[in-house]
Each structure stands twice: as C-alpha cells, then as structure tokens.
Scaffold this motif. Structure first.
Motif, PDB file in Angstrom:
ATOM      1  N   ALA A  85       3.527 -10.353   8.016  1.00 28.37           N
ATOM      2  CA  ALA A  85       4.469 -10.523   6.909  1.00 28.37           C
ATOM      3  C   ALA A  85       3.761 -10.384   5.568  1.00 28.37           C
ATOM      4  CB  ALA A  85       5.159 -11.876   7.015  1.00 28.37           C
ATOM      5  N   ASP A  86       2.514 -10.874   5.500  1.00 31.33           N
ATOM      6  CA  ASP A  86       1.831 -10.823   4.200  1.00 31.33           C
ATOM      7  C   ASP A  86       1.519  -9.378   3.815  1.00 31.33           C
ATOM      8  OD1 ASP A  86      -0.071 -10.525   6.146  1.00 31.33           O
ATOM      9  OD2 ASP A  86      -1.664 -11.424   4.932  1.00 31.33           O
ATOM     10  N   TYR A  87       1.279  -8.550   4.821  1.00 32.23           N
ATOM     11  CA  TYR A  87       1.058  -7.134   4.505  1.00 32.23           C
ATOM     12  C   TYR A  87       2.311  -6.525   3.897  1.00 32.23           C
ATOM     13  CZ  TYR A  87       0.738  -2.161   4.952  1.00 32.23           C
ATOM     14  OH  TYR A  87       0.763  -0.845   4.667  1.00 32.23           O
ATOM     15  N   LEU A  88       3.436  -6.821   4.550  1.00 28.36           N
ATOM     16  CA  LEU A  88       4.707  -6.266   4.092  1.00 28.36           C
ATOM     17  C   LEU A  88       4.984  -6.719   2.661  1.00 28.36           C
ATOM     18  CD1 LEU A  88       6.874  -4.502   5.367  1.00 28.36           C
ATOM     19  CD2 LEU A  88       8.177  -6.579   5.808  1.00 28.36           C
ATOM     20  N   ALA A  89       4.746  -8.013   2.415  1.00 31.08           N
ATOM     21  CA  ALA A  89       5.001  -8.553   1.086  1.00 31.08           C
ATOM     22  C   ALA A  89       4.122  -7.863   0.048  1.00 31.08           C
ATOM     23  CB  ALA A  89       4.721 -10.058   1.079  1.00 31.08           C
ATOM     24  N   ARG A  90       2.847  -7.660   0.427  1.00 27.08           N
ATOM     25  CA  ARG A  90       1.928  -7.011  -0.498  1.00 27.08           C
ATOM     26  C   ARG A  90       2.404  -5.583  -0.798  1.00 27.08           C
ATOM     27  NH1 ARG A  90      -3.413  -6.096   1.559  1.00 27.08           N
ATOM     28  NH2 ARG A  90      -2.612  -7.319   3.289  1.00 27.08           N
ATOM     29  N   ARG A  91       2.824  -4.929   0.271  1.00 33.86           N
ATOM     30  CA  ARG A  91       3.246  -3.538   0.147  1.00 33.86           C
ATOM     31  C   ARG A  91       4.482  -3.424  -0.754  1.00 33.86           C
ATOM     32  NH1 ARG A  91       3.503   0.128  -0.990  1.00 33.86           N
ATOM     33  NH2 ARG A  91       3.107   2.258  -0.323  1.00 33.86           N
ATOM     34  N   VAL A  92       5.433  -4.365  -0.605  1.00 39.35           N
ATOM     35  CA  VAL A  92       6.633  -4.355  -1.443  1.00 39.35           C
ATOM     36  C   VAL A  92       6.241  -4.648  -2.883  1.00 39.35           C
ATOM     37  CG1 VAL A  92       8.814  -5.527  -1.891  1.00 39.35           C
ATOM     38  CG2 VAL A  92       8.198  -4.934   0.442  1.00 39.35           C
ATOM     39  N   GLY A  93       5.286  -5.550  -3.066  1.00 37.60           N
ATOM     40  CA  GLY A  93       4.804  -5.852  -4.409  1.00 37.60           C
ATOM     41  C   GLY A  93       4.256  -4.620  -5.097  1.00 37.60           C
ATOM     42  N   VAL A  94       3.460  -3.854  -4.364  1.00 38.24           N
ATOM     43  CA  VAL A  94       2.904  -2.609  -4.909  1.00 38.24           C
ATOM     44  C   VAL A  94       4.028  -1.649  -5.271  1.00 38.24           C
ATOM     45  CG1 VAL A  94       1.546  -0.565  -4.344  1.00 38.24           C
ATOM     46  CG2 VAL A  94       0.698  -2.820  -3.727  1.00 38.24           C
ATOM     47  N   LEU A 120       3.559   5.004  14.912  1.00 43.66           N
ATOM     48  CA  LEU A 120       3.244   6.398  15.241  1.00 43.66           C
ATOM     49  C   LEU A 120       1.810   6.536  15.722  1.00 43.66           C
ATOM     50  CD1 LEU A 120       4.865   8.215  12.171  1.00 43.66           C
ATOM     51  CD2 LEU A 120       5.824   7.903  14.431  1.00 43.66           C
ATOM     52  N   ASP A 121       0.930   5.767  15.119  1.00 49.45           N
ATOM     53  CA  ASP A 121      -0.488   5.906  15.451  1.00 49.45           C
ATOM     54  C   ASP A 121      -1.069   4.545  15.816  1.00 49.45           C
ATOM     55  OD1 ASP A 121      -3.128   6.403  15.682  1.00 49.45           O
ATOM     56  OD2 ASP A 121      -3.347   7.450  13.775  1.00 49.45           O
ATOM     57  N   PRO A 122      -1.351   4.345  17.099  1.00 47.76           N
ATOM     58  CA  PRO A 122      -1.833   3.031  17.531  1.00 47.76           C
ATOM     59  C   PRO A 122      -3.180   2.643  16.938  1.00 47.76           C
ATOM     60  CG  PRO A 122      -2.007   4.637  19.301  1.00 47.76           C
ATOM     61  CD  PRO A 122      -1.231   5.281  18.202  1.00 47.76           C
ATOM     62  N   ARG A 123      -3.926   3.624  16.403  1.00 47.44           N
ATOM     63  CA  ARG A 123      -5.233   3.289  15.856  1.00 47.44           C
ATOM     64  C   ARG A 123      -5.124   2.541  14.551  1.00 47.44           C
ATOM     65  NH1 ARG A 123      -7.374   9.224  16.304  1.00 47.44           N
ATOM     66  NH2 ARG A 123      -5.155   9.435  15.950  1.00 47.44           N
ATOM     67  N   ILE A 124      -3.935   2.664  13.921  1.00 50.63           N
ATOM     68  CA  ILE A 124      -3.757   1.997  12.639  1.00 50.63           C
ATOM     69  C   ILE A 124      -3.040   0.679  12.848  1.00 50.63           C
ATOM     70  CG2 ILE A 124      -2.557   2.130  10.443  1.00 50.63           C
ATOM     71  CD1 ILE A 124      -3.101   5.068  10.447  1.00 50.63           C
ATOM     72  N   SER A 125      -3.644  -0.376  12.399  1.00 47.82           N
ATOM     73  CA  SER A 125      -2.930  -1.636  12.455  1.00 47.82           C
ATOM     74  C   SER A 125      -3.225  -2.346  11.155  1.00 47.82           C
ATOM     75  CB  SER A 125      -3.386  -2.470  13.642  1.00 47.82           C
ATOM     76  OG  SER A 125      -4.674  -2.969  13.391  1.00 47.82           O
ATOM     77  N   TYR A 126      -2.338  -3.251  10.769  1.00 41.40           N
ATOM     78  CA  TYR A 126      -2.533  -3.908   9.495  1.00 41.40           C
ATOM     79  C   TYR A 126      -3.022  -5.326   9.674  1.00 41.40           C
ATOM     80  CZ  TYR A 126      -0.198   0.157   7.739  1.00 41.40           C
ATOM     81  OH  TYR A 126       0.115   1.446   7.432  1.00 41.40           O
TER      82      TYR A 126
END
Lengths: 334, 354
Positions: A3-12, A325-331
């Motif tokens: 959730a914190d990633y999502l929040a950061r991303r929306v902030g940006v 789409l790409d399992p190598r990427i995770s947040y």
C-alpha cells in the motif's frame, strides 16, 4: 503490492500534475499578448465599428474572465478551478465553456487514435515477431524494406499523399472533416457509414506509419530473446515450436512493447495533431491547433491539462500493473 | 557393442556463405560412441574455441552437421520421426553452463519440473507428481519447501543449477550431456553437483558426457577423456592414462596450466601462449604452439596413433604406433571403459571420487 508503494506512486502523480498545471498557467501568459483585446479588435474590425468603447469592453470581459486580478490571485483561482476540472469560458468561442468544447472533441480523437494505436500495435507486434522467427514464411522478409520506409515518413506527410491519391485524384473517399457537411449527427447507419468513410484516410496514415515502428521494435527484441539460453534449452527439452515461439520468445520480447503501448495510449489526445489538422478532423488536435492560433489561454490550458492527466494516469496504471506482467519486478522493499 | 548415442565422422563448418570471407571449422571429423550396455562417463576437454559447445549442440540435434551423422540408437537425429524424437528428447537430458540464462523468467521454477512430469506422464496424480519432485530436489540437496513456488530470479545460481540437475534426474534419462555444468558455480557447490552427477551414473546407470575446460574435475568424475584442440581430437583414452602420462603436447600444456596450491612449481612457466594468427590451414592445428613441432606437422595433419589399447594420440611423435581411423575411436573408448574399473580401483586412494 504494498500500500505504501501505491500511495507514494499516487503522490508522485499528483506532484507531476501540479507542476505541469503550473507551467501550463504561466507559459501562455509569457507571450505578452492580450487575448481579450485581440479578439475584440478582430471582431470590431470585422464589423467595421470604430474603437469607441473598446477599452470599456476589454475591462468588462477581463473582469468576467478574472484577468484583471493580480497574477498570483489568478494562479490560486486557476489551481482551484483546475482541481475541479473547470477551465472557464473559451475566449475565442465565448460564451461556450472549455469543457463543452473538449467534451465534444474527445470522442472523435479517442475513437480514431485508440483504434489506430491498438490496431497498429497488434499488427506491428505480430509482424515483428514473425519477421524475426526463422520458421515464418519467406515472403515475410519482403515486408521489411517497405516497413522501414513507411516508418521513416512522418504521419502528416503520408496523410497528404493519401489525400492526394484517394481523395483528390480518384475521389474515392472524402477529403475533409469528420462527416459530410450536410449530415446531421445521429445514430443512424447512414451517418455512421459517413463517419467511417471520413475516418479511413486519417486512420490509414497513422496505422501505416505506426505499424512499421511497432514491427521494428518487436523484431529487435525478438532477435535478442531468441539468443537467450532458455530458448536453446527449451529446444533441447523438446518443446513444440509453437510453445517456444509464443511462451518463450514472444512472451519475453513483448514487455518493452507493452510499456510503449501504455505510453502511446496515454498520448492519444495529443498524438496526431497534424493528421487531425490536415484532414479537418473534429478532434482534440484540431481544437488545440486553433486555440494556439487564437491565443485562447483557457482552451489551451484545458486541453494540455487533460493530456497531462491522461498520460499521468497511463503511467500510473502501467506502474501498478507491471509486476503482473513481469514477475522479476516487485515493489517489495528489499 | 550396441551404441546408444554415436557421432560418426562429424564435421561442422560455420560461415563460408556468400557474404563471409572466411569460414570456421568448429569440429572436424569427430567420432564418439556411447555403449548402450555399459554406461560410462566421458569427459570432453578443451579450451574455449575448441568446439566443445558445437559438439554439445550436434549431439543434441540442435545443429545439423555439415557432414557426417549423429545417431541415436542407430538412427540419424536429423531424420527422426516425431515419436522417435520425443523419446530422444526424454532419453538425452542436458545441463547447460549458465544457470541464470536457461530459465524463462516468466515461469516459476516449478514449471521446469512439473512440465516434464505432465508431458511424459511420469506420475498418476498431482500428489504423486509432487512426491516425485520433492524426492529429486532432496537428491540434489535442495529443500523443496524453499525452492518450489519461487521465480528463478529469487534463487541463487547454485540453487538454480541444482534444480537443473534435479530436472535431468526426474526424467530418468539414459544419457546426460553436461556442458560446463559447474563453471559458473562456486567451488563448494561444484562438488555437490558433480557428486550428484556421478551418483546418477553409479546408481542409475546413466551415461554422462561431461564437457568442460577443467581437467581437474574431468579427472575427478570421468572414465575416459577426449581432448579437443581446434575442433579436432588431440588425444583420447582412459582418463588415468591421459592425465597421468599425457602424450600429446597440448594435453601436457593443459595439465601444466592447472594452478596448484604449491610453490614447488611456478605456474605458467611453460609454453602457455595463445595461438598466433599464422595457424596452419592444412597441418596440425597445434603446430604454431607446439614445442616439438616438425616440418611435417605444418604440412599434413597427423592421424590418430593408437599408442595403447585404451589410448590414441594425434601427434607425429608417436608415428611408430599403428594409425587408427577416426571412426574407430569407439574401440579405444570401450577398451578403456573395460580397463577402467580395475585401474581406478587400484589407484583409488589418490583419486577422490566425490
């Protein structure tokens, strides 16, 4: 997904939109022209009136548009309005509001560009994949040079050529506009057919050029992917050619293409201004062109802001969806 | 002798097309045979560019030879029916060098294990499949619960390579072709992986073709050894003979290039130079680097001389010995395979089998 990633991303996202909106506010005002005065002067000279009372009228209108207030007050009002997607009146089309004008144009552009983008992405990616695949029919190789050539031609130039050949020389298709001048917009078969006939040439000029780009990009990625060890290993494991092609080569090679697709979709609104202008297509590109010519600050702001939000949303969605789409990427933070 | 996998006078030339000025002979007149009844471990050793990987690709049928044939149970790989090819793909398993590159990044590691179980019908139920997979993972020293369900990028290189070995095990193949399986994993894991390989050979009678540039590990696990130089066989025979008393100058060079943890010998003091561009076209490939080069070496390539029942050397130094046709390399290999068990038993103390 955290959730914190999502929040950061929306902030940006919000930050980017705010920065863009600020630029969007100041840039047109740097031109030093007074749009209200210019418009009134133009109208006055058209009507043959003397300039009596013109100053008073300018004052009156500037008051109505809020242009008489100090710049910072205007900016604050503007930010408030923009956050509610309210862009005020169009100066050059007063008393129509910017929202009305944009709302009218958006469906045209979204349908034209949306269809052509997805169409050229699908055809181009498939073609690019096959161009690199040794098992593909030989005649496909012959498609490479024309694709290169088409890719190098700008949209609008190809549009002019198509227009000359099909609309002017052979008169097979209409030359101009979104529909025939006499037609009345309605959901009838006839009107829809008329719209389609008008859309063929602009669509074709976009699809032909864009397909080449998608195909070349995909082909390059395919060549790299086919050199990977896991493709050799798949062969040694005895997997079928179709599985290797789809699951091992295409699946891996398509990743950068999807990134580009998301950006292209976000860019739809402003993607083909020149094509729209050339074909007189009643889309966002055409009104943007006219708004710039007539120095219509509010309309320019409205369109540019809409484009920025669309692009920002596309990037945001892409970022959120990419781990799927790409399992190598995770947040997850490591 | 019933051969399982056989290369018969195989030559592979790359390039030489219309637009290329020169062509590269990656492998020249190469023969090799694996006995169906007597499983063995054959090491193929050579420096980079000696044709090792080309050989692997040819034996797997991934590349077609320019001339010659690769046969599986007497049938040419290039002309196999679908059904036969399916059997071939199951019977010959491969382990590649790079454990980072062989995984499709989109699949969890389970996929690489579960797919063969499903495709070849190795288990009757999901539970049976899971038991089977758990078992092979434990065999290679991995904990199933820590391995399954992960993506390849979440595992270390050693773990990934061991999953590959587990996969090969799972299929109960007759031959495993290992192309530099340990050159990208660290020394401690090297022993584990080589150990699994030789255990497979001992316990399940799987023949192994071990392709490497590393003479030390080749000596550790193999029965016979083929030394390649420039795409041609330099020396072939029983590993004890070849490594203990190398005859071909190139084999001697290879042995002297192994760095030892001792100060008694200075490493690289001998003729370890790279081949000059003046490589002879027709003569012995090694002539330019050979300390005992003669005139005839530069003119015609030496045939194989059979210096021992279980060894042949391609060098004029041994011209007194009877020559051996390239096709007949198999006879040397089987002879050494026959001689090998007692030989290795006698010298067992010095040779630590992992």
């Amino acid at each position: 997904m955290r959730a914190d990633y999502l929040a950061r991303r929306v902030g940006v996202f919000v930050l980017i939109v705010w920065l863009a909106a600020t630029l969007n506010f100041f840039l047109p005002r740097l031109s030093g022209q007074d749009p209200v005065r210019a418009t009134l002067l133009q109208q006055a000279s058209l009507g043959g009136h003397v300039q009596m009372g013109l100053e008073a009228m300018v004052k009156e209108y500037e008051g109505r548009f809020g242009l008489d207030k100090p710049l910072w007050r205007q900016y604050v009002t503007y930010l408030g309005d923009v956050s509610r997607f309210n862009f005020n009146y169009s100066i050059s089309n007063y008393p129509r509001t910017v929202n009305e004008i944009i709302a009218e144009a958006i469906p045209w552009t979204v349908v034209l560009l949306g269809t052509t983008t997805i169409l050229s992405f699908t055809i181009g990616t498939l073609l690019g994949a096959l161009l690199a695949w040794p098992g593909a029919p030989r005649w496909m190789r012959l498609l490479m040079p024309p694709l290169w050539a088409l890719h190098a031609i700008p949209f609008f130039l190809l549009g002019l050529i198509l227009m000359y050949v099909f609309a002017f020389r052979f008169q097979l298709l209409p030359m101009f506009g979104g529909y025939s001048p006499g037609a009345f917009p309605a959901l009838t078969l006839r009107f829809v057919g008329d719209v389609l006939a008008h859309a063929i040439l602009p669509a074709l000029s976009i699809v032909l050029v864009a397909t080449g780009g998608w195909a070349l990009g995909m082909r390059g990625m395919m060549v790299t992917t086919m050199g990977e060890d896991y493709v050799t290993f798949a062969e040694a494991k005895g997997l079928t050619r179709l599985t290797i092609f789809l699951r091992y080569c295409v699946r891996n090679a398509i990743l950068p293409q999807t990134t580009a697709l998301a950006l292209a979709l976000g860019n739809i609104l402003s993607g083909a201004v020149l094509v729209e202008v050339i074909f007189g297509f009643p889309g966002v590109g055409t009104i943007l062109f006219h708004a710039i010519r007539e120095n219509d600050h509010f309309l320019i702001q409205g369109i540019v802001f809409t484009v920025i939000v669309a692009l920002g949303v596309a990037t945001l969605i892409l970022d959120v969806v990419y781990p799927l789409l790409d399992p190598r990427i995770s947040y997850r933070r490591t | 002798m019933r051969t399982l996998l056989e290369a018969r006078s195989v030559t592979k030339v790359f390039g030489g097309g219309v637009f290329e000025r020169s062509s590269t002979v990656a492998l020249e007149n190469f023969s090799l045979a694996i006995d169906a009844d007597r499983p063995s471990i054959i090491a193929v050793v050579g420096e980079s560019g000696s044709g090792k990987t080309t050989l692997a690709r040819l034996l797997l049928g991934l590349t077609a030879p320019t001339s010659g044939h690769v046969l599986y149970e007497g049938q040419d790989l290039q002309q196999m029916s679908r059904e036969r090819r399916r059997k071939f793909r199951r019977d010959i398993q491969v382990i590649f060098q790079d454990p980072y590159g062989v995984y499709n990044p989109f699949y969890r590691v389970d996929h690489v294990l579960a797919t063969p179980v499903a495709k070849f019908g190795l288990a009757r139920s999901r539970a049976a499949a899971r038991t089977l997979i758990d078992e092979v993972l434990r065999d290679v020293g991995l904990r199933p619960e820590e391995t399954l369900g992960r993506f390849p990028h979440q595992l270390s290189g050693g773990q990934r390579q061991r999953v590959m070995v587990a996969r090969a095990l799972l299929l109960r193949p007759r031959v495993i072709l290992a192309d530099e399986p340990v050159s990208m994993v660290d020394a401690s894991l090297r022993a584990t992986i080589l150990g699994s390989l030789s255990a497979m050979h001992r316990e399940r009678g799987i023949s192994i073709i071990y392709i490497t540039h590393d003479l030390a590990t080749a000596y550790q696990i193999s029965d016979t050894i083929v030394v390649l130089y420039g795409g041609a066989v330099a020396e072939v025979g029983d590993v004890e003979l070849v490594v203990k008393q190398p005859q071909h100058p190139y084999t001697r060079l290879l042995l002297s290039s192994i760095p030892l943890a001792t100060t008694a010998r200075t490493w690289m003091s001998e003729f370890a130079t790279v081949a000059s561009s003046a490589d002879t076209e027709t003569g012995c490939k090694f002539a330019a680097r050979c300390p005992s080069v003669e005139k005839v070496c530069r003119e015609t390539a030496p045939p194989l001389f059979k210096t021992h029942a279980a060894r042949a050397v391609a060098c004029y130094l041994y011209r007194d010995a009877p020559t051996l046709d390239a096709d007949a390399i198999g006879s040397v290999l089987t002879a050494s395979a026959a001689a090998s068990p007692p030989a290795s038993q006698t010298i067992q103390p010095t040779r630590s089998r992992p």
